[in-house]
Design a protein around this motif. Structure first.
Motif, PDB file in Angstrom:
ATOM      1  N   CYS A 168       0.868  -0.970   0.081  1.00 46.62           N
ATOM      2  CA  CYS A 168       0.285   0.001  -0.155  1.00 46.62           C
ATOM      3  C   CYS A 168       1.076   1.452   0.355  1.00 46.62           C
ATOM      4  CB  CYS A 168      -0.791   0.231   1.093  1.00 46.62           C
ATOM      5  SG  CYS A 168      -0.145  -0.990   2.876  1.00 46.62           S
ATOM      6  N   CYS A 169       2.480   1.556   0.502  1.00 44.56           N
ATOM      7  CA  CYS A 169       3.020   2.602   0.936  1.00 44.56           C
ATOM      8  C   CYS A 169       4.139   2.060   0.094  1.00 44.56           C
ATOM      9  CB  CYS A 169       2.774   2.729   2.301  1.00 44.56           C
ATOM     10  SG  CYS A 169       0.880   3.011   3.220  1.00 44.56           S
ATOM     11  N   CYS A 223       1.461  -2.779   8.293  1.00 43.39           N
ATOM     12  CA  CYS A 223       2.214  -2.035   7.469  1.00 43.39           C
ATOM     13  C   CYS A 223       2.506  -0.853   8.395  1.00 43.39           C
ATOM     14  CB  CYS A 223       1.232  -1.071   6.534  1.00 43.39           C
ATOM     15  SG  CYS A 223       2.148  -0.001   5.025  1.00 43.39           S
ATOM     16  N   CYS A 226       1.260   2.954   7.479  1.00 44.72           N
ATOM     17  CA  CYS A 226       0.182   3.578   7.994  1.00 44.72           C
ATOM     18  C   CYS A 226      -0.683   2.767   9.527  1.00 44.72           C
ATOM     19  CB  CYS A 226      -0.776   1.945   7.209  1.00 44.72           C
ATOM     20  SG  CYS A 226      -1.356   1.540   5.572  1.00 44.72           S
TER      21      CYS A 226
END
Ligand SMILES: [Zn+2]
Length: 251
Positions: A168-169, A223, A226
């Protein structure tokens, strides 16, 4: 006492201890445990002492991590790198031991920390895998080393993949992503020409290829970017100096 993360799959073994530390804003540097990032050493050592107080029978071993594929066998029950940077294991990104009373550690803020345990041969290991270590298959090489030195059968080895930056990051350029193009599930190509890279997935796949059973690999699914309130994230915090510690040992 600071909050911690633990793995269900590692909790049922007697004598096995493990933990992933989390941030604690009531402690110095939010409970960073790294001596190599230029914080006041006395404050970091106080954090380490608070951590060690939870494991009074364990001697901690810390490596000077360099994004290599160098693996060190710890064959004596001796503390190293815990009270001074100078005594850390030089130029090393994976540790293996069959010694009881030794806590192997890995310090991260986005890179992938991996904990390994062979309940048959009674061997533990830690791995530090950023993209360079992942590209060099350091987790699979550690499994191979456990096999050659300690006769570990890969099918017996339990693995816990601790919090790291997630797909996601973790945006990277093609110069990094191209190393992982052989697995279409390793990345997501973006319209801007960049790639979202999935390091936990790649390490999991390498461990499966090394002979591990799928249900012996537990991923935290967390994560660090996150969940930056709980974990240090070099990316999210624009080059933070804090590091959390993942650790495993046999009492
Ligand atoms: Zn994320």
């Amino acid at each position: 006492m600071p909050q911690v993360y633990t793995f269900k799959s590692l909790e049922s073994y007697p004598k096995l201890v493990h933990q992933v530390t989390q941030k604690d804003d009531t402690q110095a540097y939010a409970f960073s445990l790294a001596l190599h990032t230029n914080e006041n050493p006395a404050d970091i050592l106080a954090n380490r002492a608070a951590l060690q107080a939870q494991f009074p029978t364990m001697r901690f071993v810390v490596a000077n991590q360099t994004h290599s594929d160098h693996i060190t066998i710890i064959d004596k029950p001796i503390e190293q790198g815990w009270r001074a940077l100078e005594t850390a294991i030089e130029d090393c990104d994976a540790l293996i031991t069959d010694q009881s009373g030794i806590m192997l550690t890995v310090l991260t803020a986005d890179c992938v920390p991996i904990l390994l345990f062979d309940p048959v041969q009674k061997v533990v290991a830690t791995v530090h895998a950023g993209w360079k270590g992942t590209y060099q298959s350091i987790a699979a090489k550690t499994v191979q080393k456990m096999h050659t030195i300690f006769q570990s059968d890969p099918q017996d080895i339990r693995v816990a993949i601790a919090p790291s930056i997630g797909v996601c990051c973790y945006e990277v350029g093609e110069e990094v992503a191209r190393h992982f193009f052989d697995d279409p599930e390793a990345y997501i190509a973006k319209e801007n020409g960049k790639y979202m890279l999935n390091l936990p997935h790649i390490n999991q796949q390498q461990l499966l290829k090394a002979g591990l059973e799928a249900d012996h690999i537990e991923l935290s699914g967390i994560c660090t970017a996150c969940e930056v309130d709980s974990y240090f994230s070099y990316r999210k915090e624009q080059g933070c100096s804090g590091r959390f510690m993942s650790m495993i040992g046999l009492e």
